[in-house]
Design a protein around this motif. Sequence first.
Motif, short mmCIF file in Angstrom:
data_model
loop_
_atom_site.label_atom_id
_atom_site.label_comp_id
_atom_site.label_asym_id
_atom_site.label_seq_id
_atom_site.Cartn_x
_atom_site.Cartn_y
_atom_site.Cartn_z
N LEU A 145 0.83 -1.21 0.00
CA LEU A 145 0.00 0.00 0.00
C LEU A 145 0.86 1.26 0.00
O LEU A 145 0.53 2.25 -0.68
N LEU A 163 -0.10 2.90 -3.64
CA LEU A 163 -1.04 4.03 -3.60
C LEU A 163 -0.49 5.27 -4.29
O LEU A 163 -1.13 5.82 -5.20
N ALA A 188 -0.93 -4.38 -7.63
CA ALA A 188 -1.66 -3.36 -6.87
C ALA A 188 -1.58 -2.00 -7.56
O ALA A 188 -2.57 -1.26 -7.60
N LEU A 198 -4.91 -0.07 -8.80
CA LEU A 198 -5.26 1.24 -8.24
C LEU A 198 -5.22 2.33 -9.30
O LEU A 198 -6.00 3.28 -9.23
N PHE A 214 -8.53 8.91 -1.23
CA PHE A 214 -8.41 7.63 -0.55
C PHE A 214 -9.74 7.12 0.00
O PHE A 214 -10.06 5.94 -0.15
N SER A 231 -11.69 5.77 -2.74
CA SER A 231 -11.02 4.61 -3.33
C SER A 231 -11.01 3.39 -2.42
O SER A 231 -10.28 2.43 -2.70
N LEU A 232 -11.78 3.41 -1.35
CA LEU A 232 -11.74 2.32 -0.38
C LEU A 232 -12.00 0.95 -1.00
O LEU A 232 -11.32 -0.02 -0.63
N ILE A 260 -8.76 -0.13 -2.52
CA ILE A 260 -7.75 -0.38 -1.50
C ILE A 260 -8.03 -1.72 -0.80
O ILE A 260 -7.10 -2.51 -0.56
N VAL A 291 -6.92 -4.54 -2.98
CA VAL A 291 -5.47 -4.73 -2.92
C VAL A 291 -5.08 -5.45 -1.64
O VAL A 291 -4.26 -6.38 -1.66
#
Length: 287
Positions: A96, A100, A164, A168, A199, A202-203, A206, A209
């Motif tokens: 992450l 991210l 990931a 993302l 963020f 984008s949960l 996430i 991922v």
Amino acid sequence: MSRRERLTTYAVVVPFAIFLAFPFYFALVTMFKTNLDLANVENSPYVYNDADGNFHWDFWNYATTEHVRFLFEDTNYPTWILNTVLVAAAVVVITLAVALPAGYALARLAGGWGQSAGVAIFLVYLVPPTLLFLPLSRLITQLDLKDSLWALVLVYPSFTIPFATWLLMGFFKTIPQELEEAALVDGCSRLSALVRIVFPVSLPGILTVVIFAFSLCVNEFIYAFTFISSSEQRTISAGVPNDLIRGDVFFWQSLMAATLIPAIPLALLYNAFLDRFIKGFTGGAFR
């Protein structure tokens, strides 16, 4: 949905669900079978049988928990579970931390070459581990991390970060850029807009991922088998086939228990976040 459509849906889904659930049922029954019941080839493998070969559904009188107790009391299985959780948690955090900002940069700040870079990064994920473990093993030896969980923490991000980042990047592209621009107009810095606006929206991506990276770490075998040699440092994927299979004797009850126990929380995790998981995978599909 009409009655006909509902019946058609059940006709397709129910057999499919039974087919997928059958291995779990078989493992669940086998892990509690007695040695006498399991060794008799004339007994039904799908239910419990008594000494005369008569099958029963009664778990309390015809099943045993000795093989599960053996797994937790006489092997390093609890240590393998702990090692797996520690490695997977560390890898998820590293993934992450890198994916991210990388995914956001490729989606928002990279310009026209961002899409091409994202595809190139994803291609790294497709490289088979059998081609990478030789150069990586030399790196691990030079860093003196052989037979250490840190070797897995160092190596696993090599296949979790590319996937990931690509995932993302596609998800960030579905978020309207006007949200960030409004936050910037209101006085937020780009970093603050990223943390407060992007963020939270984008949960689903996430969470996808996190779940996928954690699953990859639990299931990975080649690196865990190559870099870890002592039983106390192994993870589940390498510990079960190495330590629970002794010679040509397969203790099927313990093997079934060892594989089913970690599968249950992963299945519950996927089920709990199924909607978000699907949304995370398909978020960038229509961009």
